[in-house]
Design an enzyme around this catalytic site. Structure first.
Site, mmCIF file in Angstrom:
data_model
loop_
_atom_site.group_PDB
_atom_site.id
_atom_site.type_symbol
_atom_site.label_atom_id
_atom_site.label_comp_id
_atom_site.label_asym_id
_atom_site.label_seq_id
_atom_site.Cartn_x
_atom_site.Cartn_y
_atom_site.Cartn_z
ATOM 1 N N SER A 77 -40.875 22.317 35.210
ATOM 2 C CA SER A 77 -39.981 21.261 35.720
ATOM 3 C C SER A 77 -38.495 21.520 35.503
ATOM 4 C CB SER A 77 -40.337 19.922 35.077
ATOM 5 O OG SER A 77 -41.520 19.437 35.618
ATOM 6 N N LYS B 281 -36.377 21.752 38.515
ATOM 7 C CA LYS B 281 -36.082 20.606 39.394
ATOM 8 C C LYS B 281 -34.595 20.315 39.605
ATOM 9 C CE LYS B 281 -40.601 18.448 38.527
ATOM 10 N NZ LYS B 281 -41.326 17.440 37.703
#
Ligand code: GLN
Length: 306
Positions: free
Chosen positions: A65, A68
């Site tokens: 992540s 992101k």
């Protein structure tokens, strides 16, 4: 000549938490379950390009992540904030990173740091770049890290085979017109972006690139427009640590992003980028040692924004 104060500090913190056994390595992506819970690295890169590292800082792991904010910045540059805001919001969701929910009135994902929002952002990139998207994405991440990055094929395959929840989220987004057909290649791009291999020093350099207003402080390359860096950092501060973000903003007070591979990256405005790698995660999906080291670093260096 004595050791630099920052080098001494990260070595002391590394030692302090070396024997910590809290947390569990992520296993919902089967390949991540093979991570060594002992691995522990800490890196700092300053805005004037100095780098300090300790522990397993050269051990590669998948970015997950932490990718992101970087894809979000690319989408903002390509489409502008207004268009991107029609597809994804900027509110903390207060729920888990993989939650299956959208804003009630707009049907947008809450923010680009939860999976639904990140998949939307990646679909926007895919829509623009088509088959060149992966190449563009890798080039940008590599520029931020200051070296050529590549994908961990085994982790990518593992998530692509088992990522039914993200597949469901993507189809929900399609249903509400937040993303367009075809869904599968956009999702494939998302799985690949999460499987980009970095080490702790790379992540600290990427954080330092953001802290340094978009310019990599080591290579001096301008990686992101100044105009989007502010948006990337704001969303990291409010949403980067999932539903721990409030507590994080309170205790640490700097923009940060974590990933289920065990990485945590933070950016201290105009001063430094920092990264911790330690695979065991707490219940919210944040690296246990990562949080402890950041809390201590913030206290000892007075990093908090306020
Ligand atoms: N690839 C992971 C997923 O989509 C990333 C999640 C994370 O790092 N929190 O589930």
């Amino acid at each position: 000549m004595g050791k630099h104060r920052l080098q001494e500090l990260i070595e002391a913190l590394h030692q302090r938490y070396q024997s910590c056994t809290e947390g569990e390595v992520a296993t919902y992506i089967p390949e991540l379950g093979k991570a060594n819970p002992q691995h522990f690295g800490v890196s700092l890169v300053t805005s004037d390009g100095l780098s300090f590292n300790t522990g397993n800082y050269e051990q590669p792991f998948t970015i997950q992540s932490i990718s992101k904010p970087f894809t979000y910045g690319m989408a903002l540059e390509l489409y502008g904030a207004e268009k991107v805001a029609r597809h994804v919001g900027v509110e903390p969701s207060g729920d888990a990173f993989n939650s299956i929910e959208l804003e009630q009135d707009t049907n947008r994902p809450f923010n680009p740091m939860v999976n639904a929002g990140a998949i939307t952002v990646t679909a926007l990139l895919y829509q623009h770049y088509g088959d060149r998207a992966l190449e563009m994405l890798l080039a940008r991440f590599s520029a931020a890290a200051g070296r050529a990055l590549s994908i961990d094929e085994a982790v990518y395959q593992s998530e692509s085979r088992t990522g039914h929840r993200n597949r469901a989220i993507a189809h929900l987004l399609l249903n509400f017109g937040m993303i367009d057909e075809p869904v599968e290649p956009a999702l494939d791009l998302y799985f690949k972006q999460c499987s980009i291999l970095v080490n702790c020093r790379d992540l600290a350099t990427m954080g330092a690139t953001l802290a340094n207003l978009g310019t990599n402080p080591i290579t001096k390359e301008e990686v992101y427009d100044l105009s989007v860096v502010k948006d990337m950092l704001s969303i990291m501060l409010t949403c980067g640590m999932y539903n721990y973000s409030g507590q994080w903003a309170y205790q640490v007070g700097v923009p940060a992003k974590s990933g289920v591979g065990g990485g945590v990256m933070a950016a201290v405005n105009r001063q430094l980028g920092l990264a911790i790698f330690s695979p065991p995660l707490d219940k919210l999906g944040n690296s246990c040692r990562g949080i402890k080291v950041c809390v201590d670093l913030a206290n000892e260096l007075g990093l908090h924004a306020f």
